[in-house]
Design a protein around this motif. Sequence first.
Motif, PDB file in Angstrom:
ATOM      1  N   GLU A  75     183.160  97.637  58.329  1.00 15.41           N
ATOM      2  CA  GLU A  75     183.485  96.805  59.455  1.00 15.41           C
ATOM      3  C   GLU A  75     183.573  95.473  59.077  1.00 15.41           C
ATOM      4  O   GLU A  75     184.000  94.536  59.800  1.00 15.41           O
ATOM      5  CB  GLU A  75     182.629  97.257  60.486  1.00 15.41           C
ATOM      6  N   GLY A  76     182.852  95.097  58.012  1.00 13.90           N
ATOM      7  CA  GLY A  76     182.527  93.599  57.781  1.00 13.90           C
ATOM      8  C   GLY A  76     183.556  93.056  56.857  1.00 13.90           C
ATOM      9  O   GLY A  76     183.611  91.899  56.777  1.00 13.90           O
ATOM     10  N   GLY A  77     184.453  93.816  56.378  1.00 13.77           N
ATOM     11  CA  GLY A  77     185.187  93.352  55.207  1.00 13.77           C
ATOM     12  C   GLY A  77     184.619  93.096  53.941  1.00 13.77           C
ATOM     13  O   GLY A  77     183.473  93.230  53.746  1.00 13.77           O
ATOM     14  N   GLY A  78     185.308  92.945  52.977  1.00 17.18           N
ATOM     15  CA  GLY A  78     184.887  92.776  51.543  1.00 17.18           C
ATOM     16  C   GLY A  78     184.823  94.399  51.112  1.00 17.18           C
ATOM     17  O   GLY A  78     184.989  95.157  51.658  1.00 17.18           O
ATOM     18  N   ASP A  79     184.391  94.370  49.632  1.00 19.87           N
ATOM     19  CA  ASP A  79     184.221  95.838  49.264  1.00 19.87           C
ATOM     20  C   ASP A  79     182.732  95.985  49.325  1.00 19.87           C
ATOM     21  O   ASP A  79     182.031  95.114  48.818  1.00 19.87           O
ATOM     22  CB  ASP A  79     184.710  95.827  47.591  1.00 19.87           C
ATOM     23  N   HIS A  80     182.446  97.385  49.871  1.00 20.76           N
ATOM     24  CA  HIS A  80     181.070  97.673  49.875  1.00 20.76           C
ATOM     25  C   HIS A  80     180.755  99.116  49.253  1.00 20.76           C
ATOM     26  O   HIS A  80     181.212 100.241  49.736  1.00 20.76           O
ATOM     27  CB  HIS A  80     180.712  97.871  51.278  1.00 20.76           C
ATOM     28  N   PRO A  81     180.697  99.247  47.837  1.00 20.11           N
ATOM     29  CA  PRO A  81     180.391 100.572  47.290  1.00 20.11           C
ATOM     30  C   PRO A  81     179.112 101.013  47.541  1.00 20.11           C
ATOM     31  O   PRO A  81     177.878 100.574  47.073  1.00 20.11           O
ATOM     32  CB  PRO A  81     180.621 100.116  45.657  1.00 20.11           C
ATOM     33  N   PHE A  82     178.803 101.955  48.339  1.00 18.64           N
ATOM     34  CA  PHE A  82     177.838 102.698  49.093  1.00 18.64           C
ATOM     35  C   PHE A  82     177.022 103.688  48.242  1.00 18.64           C
ATOM     36  O   PHE A  82     177.761 104.670  47.937  1.00 18.64           O
ATOM     37  CB  PHE A  82     178.094 103.123  50.461  1.00 18.64           C
ATOM     38  N   HIS A  83     176.060 103.511  47.700  1.00 20.40           N
ATOM     39  CA  HIS A  83     175.307 104.236  46.645  1.00 20.40           C
ATOM     40  C   HIS A  83     174.031 105.083  47.388  1.00 20.40           C
ATOM     41  O   HIS A  83     173.205 104.290  48.230  1.00 20.40           O
ATOM     42  CB  HIS A  83     174.793 103.488  45.513  1.00 20.40           C
ATOM     43  N   ILE A  84     173.790 106.295  46.937  1.00 19.15           N
ATOM     44  CA  ILE A  84     172.553 106.819  47.687  1.00 19.15           C
ATOM     45  C   ILE A  84     171.657 107.518  46.344  1.00 19.15           C
ATOM     46  O   ILE A  84     172.505 108.202  45.601  1.00 19.15           O
ATOM     47  CB  ILE A  84     172.964 108.404  48.554  1.00 19.15           C
ATOM     48  N   HIS A  85     170.458 107.132  46.317  1.00 20.57           N
ATOM     49  CA  HIS A  85     169.709 107.560  45.441  1.00 20.57           C
ATOM     50  C   HIS A  85     169.298 109.063  45.399  1.00 20.57           C
ATOM     51  O   HIS A  85     169.200 109.594  46.457  1.00 20.57           O
ATOM     52  CB  HIS A  85     168.354 106.778  45.352  1.00 20.57           C
ATOM     53  N   GLY A  86     169.119 109.475  44.255  1.00 23.60           N
ATOM     54  CA  GLY A  86     168.539 110.948  43.993  1.00 23.60           C
ATOM     55  C   GLY A  86     169.600 112.271  44.783  1.00 23.60           C
ATOM     56  O   GLY A  86     169.126 113.101  44.761  1.00 23.60           O
TER      57      GLY A  86
END
Length: 495
Positions: free
Chosen positions: A402-413
């Motif tokens: 929702e905020g703009g820009g690229d956000h590559p979201f990572h989950i550990h494990g």
Amino acid sequence: MTPKRKKKRRLYVVVPLALLVLLIGAAMAVYFWQIRLQKPVEIDMSGHRHGMDATAAAAGAHYHAPAGQSVSCDSLVAGETSGPTRTFELTASRKTLKLDSGKTVEAWTFNGSSPGPELRVKEGDRVVVTLRNRDIADGVTLHWHGIKVPCSQDGVAGVTQDAVLPGEEFTYEFVAGEPGTYWYHSHQMSSVQAKKGLMGSLIVEPKAESGTIAADAEASAFYQRLDSSLLLNGSARGFNVPAKGGEEVRLRITNADNETMKFSVDGASFQVVAMDGHDLHEPGWLEGAIVAVGAGQRYDLLIRLPEAGKAVVRSPSADDPAITLGSGPEPERAEGGVPFSFLDYGTPLPEDPEREAKPDRRYELKLGQSLFVNTINGRSFHEIPPLTAKAGEKLLVAISNEGGGDHPFHIHGHTFRVLSKNGVPLRGSPVVLDTLLTHKGDVYEVLVNADNPGLWMMHCHNLGHASMGMSMMLNYEGLTTPYRVGTKSGNLPDL
């Protein structure tokens, strides 16, 4: 009134107003930067139980551990395996590096280089890596990006261990699971230390060739930005892959930068055979497509060289290092290619029970961004309530940018199955990732199998965004940690 007097009068009004606006802007900037730089004194990330930090304690008061005996993260260790043991040693140290561009940079290195050495193991191997810190004052760790390691081996300062200080060492041990392309980097002050060079490639080869994509040759392409220079396997000039006409080359691309990278394959057709280390089902051949690889992501391409001539893999910028495959006439540079989409790429599995799996819990994560703060659901870092789970559950998580820009979201494990984008279900191959690239306005639904008990960070892998607040936890009920994040311990995983 003369024109000169009118001009002076306007100046008397305009100049004070301009100064007032500048003062207000400066005050707001200082305020937000104080929020940004206000590090917690001490936080227990297993439930956001805080000590010596009353504001943070109030924010974390929502958490209630389940009844019964708790389990400490550092008691969860690698299981048995019939595979051999592979041992490595990585020493973190400062070093002046002279790039092949002629530029000299002050880098932080593993074994004297950046990237550090490529660690190549086979599926089922027991991997033992001893990390030593020679002179990185704030301490270092090793996080195994994309690998399902036990909680105690995840390498997150203040969550799974204390940062390794100068003169100290820490030994990591895990079993290499699913074959694929992975990488490692420090998760102490990650936005600083990765940028300074503390990273490297990790490849898990299949223990048998059956069931894998056959290729005549293979190469790794590890991209990073070191002191503003974009490097490919440590070089500013790129490299050549020896191959003959008609052969197929598997190219393992890792984007260890903070920004999205886009690639074209000029002069050859190709397949996207794996994403984040996980094979796609019956991928189709592409020509002229532009592949966007988010920060932290890995894409494996199978490139079929023409009978005569060569292929070139490159980004839109002519100054970026490129990869040349084979020899012969230079192919024309692709212009205006169609963006690659995994929504309908490949084919579905004949039997796919997970497609219709019913979740046990549902969560919504709204990624927000402003000039000074990055948020999830309107909060930042330790103020964000953790997602909670029990072992064996399935979590449906809606992730919206929702905020703009690229956000590559990572989950550990963990890995997660991408179910839909903007309400449209995936129609092709199953897509299993550990890092999801989101653009402004994107809404994804992903399914997370809670199959690795522990305490796990979740964050934007533009590490600057993580350091500005876009970082939170996935916590299994009943799990605890003896370590603490904050200025008291010096453990600052996402600074």
